[in-house]
Design an enzyme around this catalytic site. Structure first.
Site, PDB file in Angstrom:
ATOM      1  N   TYR A 102       0.860  -1.088  -0.004  1.00  0.00           N
ATOM      2  CA  TYR A 102       0.030  -0.118   0.156  1.00  0.00           C
ATOM      3  C   TYR A 102       1.016   1.139  -0.019  1.00  0.00           C
ATOM      4  O   TYR A 102       1.924   1.462   0.745  1.00  0.00           O
ATOM      5  CB  TYR A 102      -0.751  -0.164   1.128  1.00  0.00           C
ATOM      6  CG  TYR A 102      -1.496   1.188   1.415  1.00  0.00           C
ATOM      7  CD1 TYR A 102      -3.042   1.461   1.065  1.00  0.00           C
ATOM      8  CD2 TYR A 102      -1.230   2.541   1.847  1.00  0.00           C
ATOM      9  CE1 TYR A 102      -3.814   2.505   1.129  1.00  0.00           C
ATOM     10  CE2 TYR A 102      -1.964   3.599   2.173  1.00  0.00           C
ATOM     11  CZ  TYR A 102      -3.091   3.808   1.474  1.00  0.00           C
ATOM     12  OH  TYR A 102      -3.711   4.630   1.660  1.00  0.00           O
ATOM     13  N   GLU A 185      -3.374   7.481  -4.379  1.00  0.00           N
ATOM     14  CA  GLU A 185      -3.151   6.072  -3.906  1.00  0.00           C
ATOM     15  C   GLU A 185      -2.839   4.950  -4.802  1.00  0.00           C
ATOM     16  O   GLU A 185      -3.585   4.867  -5.666  1.00  0.00           O
ATOM     17  CB  GLU A 185      -4.518   6.048  -2.736  1.00  0.00           C
ATOM     18  CG  GLU A 185      -4.367   4.453  -2.119  1.00  0.00           C
ATOM     19  CD  GLU A 185      -5.733   4.308  -1.448  1.00  0.00           C
ATOM     20  OE1 GLU A 185      -5.902   4.548  -0.280  1.00  0.00           O
ATOM     21  OE2 GLU A 185      -6.404   3.761  -2.104  1.00  0.00           O
TER      22      GLU A 185
END
Ligand code: GDP
Ligand code: MN
Length: 384
Positions: A102, A185
Site C-alpha cells: 500500500y 493512492e
C-alpha cells in the site's frame, strides 16, 4: 472529486510509474475500443475492471480475473456498483503478484503538507477499512531523498526491490504535486514474481475547487490512441486497427474478422490487423488493401469472405482489381463461402492463378505458415 482508476493510472504512468498494459472500453457496444481490446488480449489472461470512482470493487464483483474478457464485460456493463453505474470497463494484462503493498501521498490534515503513507500489507482488506493502516507515515518535501526513503521503507518491512519501491514513492510524490491532488493512492502496488514494481490500482482525489486541473485530467483520459495508419483508414470510412502480428486480415463483417483473428492465434500466428470491410468490399478494396499492406510487419494475407446479402463475387472482384493495381509481393490465401462463391472462386483461379481453399481453417493455417516461413527467411537471409 474522485477520479476513476484509469485516470489515476494515466497520471502515474506519465510520471514513470509502471502500470499494466490496458485498454478502457465503453460499456455500450459495439464499439471500436472493445474490438481493439479483444484483438490485443486474445487468449491472454486479463483483469477486467469496472471504472467507477470508488474502491472496494474487488469485493463487490467489479474486478474479474479471466481469460474470457467478453463474458466478464457483458456481465459487468451497465450494472450498479454502490451508487455508480458501470459505463466504462478497463481490460488489462494480468500480473503475477508476489507482494501487495500500500502506498499513498495525501494532504496532511494538521500541517497542510504532503504525507507519504506506506504499508507492506496492501490489497483489498486494507481498503475496506476507512483508515488504511500505514506502517510508515512521513512528511515529504519538494525533493524527497531516495536513499532516506529506501531506509524508511525497509524498516517498515518493505520487500525487495526496496530501491525501486523508493523510486516509485518519489514518482508518486511528483505526480501528486503535478495534479494538485488531495490524495493519490496505489493499492495494491504489486511486486511481481519477476521482481517488477507495478501499480495495479490507482485512486485520485482532487479538491473540487481545482476545476481547471480536473478538466485537463479528464480530457487526457478520453483521447484514444490512434496510429497514423488507423487515421488514414478512418478517412476512407474503414474500421481498421493496427496490431503487431504478421498475418494480414481482410474479411467481411466484424464477427467473421474476429473469428479469423482467433483462428490465426489458434494456429500459432499473430494477426497484423483488424479490418471490417463489410458490403463495401467492392468500392473500398483499394484503400483497404493499401492500409493492410502499408503495415511493414505483414508477411501474408488471408482473405476470408462469407457471402449473404453482400455477394462473394462482388467482394472478390474488388479485391482482385485492387491486387492487380497494387501488385503486392506477399502470398495471399482465399477462403470464400456463401452467395456467389462459385463465380468468386473461378475469378481467383482465372485472374490470380491461385486456388481458393475448401475450408477456412486450411486457408488460415497456410497463411500462418507462409508468414512464419517468410520471417525465417528474413532472419537467415541477412546479416543483421
Ligand atoms: P478495488 O477492490 O476497487 O481496490 O480494486 P483493485 O484494483 O485494487 O483490485 C482488487 C484486487 O484484485 C487486487 O488487490 C488484486 O489482488 C487483484 N488484482 C487486480 N489486478 C490484478 C492482476 O493483474 N493480477 C492479479 N493476480 N490480481 C489482480
Ligand atoms: Mn484497490
Amino acid at each position: 472529486m474522485d477520479f476513476t482508476e484509469q485516470v489515476a493510472k494515466q497520471l502515474l504512468s506519465r510520471h514513470g510509474i509502471n502500470t499494466p498494459t490496458g485498454i478502457a472500453v465503453s460499456a455500450d457496444w459495439p464499439n471500436l475500443d472493445l474490438t481493439r481490446a479483444m484483438a490485443v488480449f486474445a487468449g491472454k489472461p486479463v483483469a477486467v475492471k469496472a471504472q467507477v470512482p470508488a474502491g472496494g470493487r474487488g469485493k463487490a464483483g467489479g474486478v474479474v480475473l479471466t481469460a474470457d474478457p467478453m463474458s466478464a464485460i457483458a456481465r459487468m456493463a451497465g450494472t450498479k456498483l454502490g451508487d455508480h453505474t458501470v459505463k466504462q470497463i478497463l481490460v488489462e494484462e494480468q500480473v503475477n503478484i508476489a507482494h501487495e503493498l500500500y502506498m499513498a501521498v495525501a494532504v496532511d490534515g494538521s500541517t497542510g503538507g504532503p504525507l507519504l503513507m506506506f504499508s507492506p500489507e496492501g490489497g483489498v482488506d486494507i481498503e475496506s477499512s476507512d483508515t488504511p493502516l500505514a506502517t510508515v507515515a512521513m512528511a515529504v518535501d519538494a525533493e524527497p531523498d531516495q536513499s532516506q526513503l529506501a531506509t524508511a521503507l525497509a524498516q517498515a518491512g518493505c520487500p525487495e526491490p526496496v530501491d525501486e519501491v523508493a523510486a516509485t514513492a518519489a514518482r508518486l510524490f511528483a505526480a501528486f504535486t503535478a495534479a494538485d491532488a488531495e490524495l493519490l493512492e496505489i493499492n495494491p502496488l504489486a511486486v511481481t514474481t519477476d521482481g517488477a514494481v507495478v501499480a495495479l490500482d490507482g485512486k485520485l482525489t482532487v479538491d473540487d475547487s481545482a476545476a481547471g486541473r480536473q478538466e485537463q485530467l479528464a480530457t487526457h483520459a478520453s483521447v484514444p490512441p490512434v496510429t497514423g495508419l488507423e487515421a488514414k483508414a478512418a478517412e476512407h470510412g474503414l474500421r481498421f486497427i493496427e496490431l503487431d502480428g504478421s498475418v494480414g486480415v481482410l474479411a467481411n463483417g466484424a464477427g467473421l474478422t474476429m473469428t479469423t483473428m482467433d483462428a490465426i492465434t489458434h494456429y500459432g500466428g499473430r494477426p497484423a490487423n483488424f479490418l471490417e470491410i463489410g458490403g463495401d468490399a467492392y468500392t473500398l478494396a483499394v484503400p483497404a488493401l493499401e492500409v493492410v499492406l502499408a503495415n511493414p510487419k505483414v508477411r501474408s494475407l488471408i482473405v476470408n469472405f462469407c457471402g449473404a446479402f453482400a455477394r462473394c463475387d462482388v467482394m472478390t472482384g474488388g479485391v482482385i482489381e485492387a491486387w492487380k493495381t497494387l501488385q503486392p509481393d506477399i502470398p495471399v490465401f482465399f477462403s470464400i463461402h456463401g452467395t456467389g462463391m462459385d463465380e468468386a472462386r473461378d475469378m481467383v483461379r482465372r485472374e490470380l492463378g491461385a486456388e481458393p481453399f475448401e475450408y477456412m481453417d486450411d486457408a488460415i493455417k497456410a497463411a500462418v505458415r507462409a508468414a512464419a516461413d517468410s520471417d525465417d527467411d528474413s532472419v537467415t537471409g541477412t546479416d543483421s
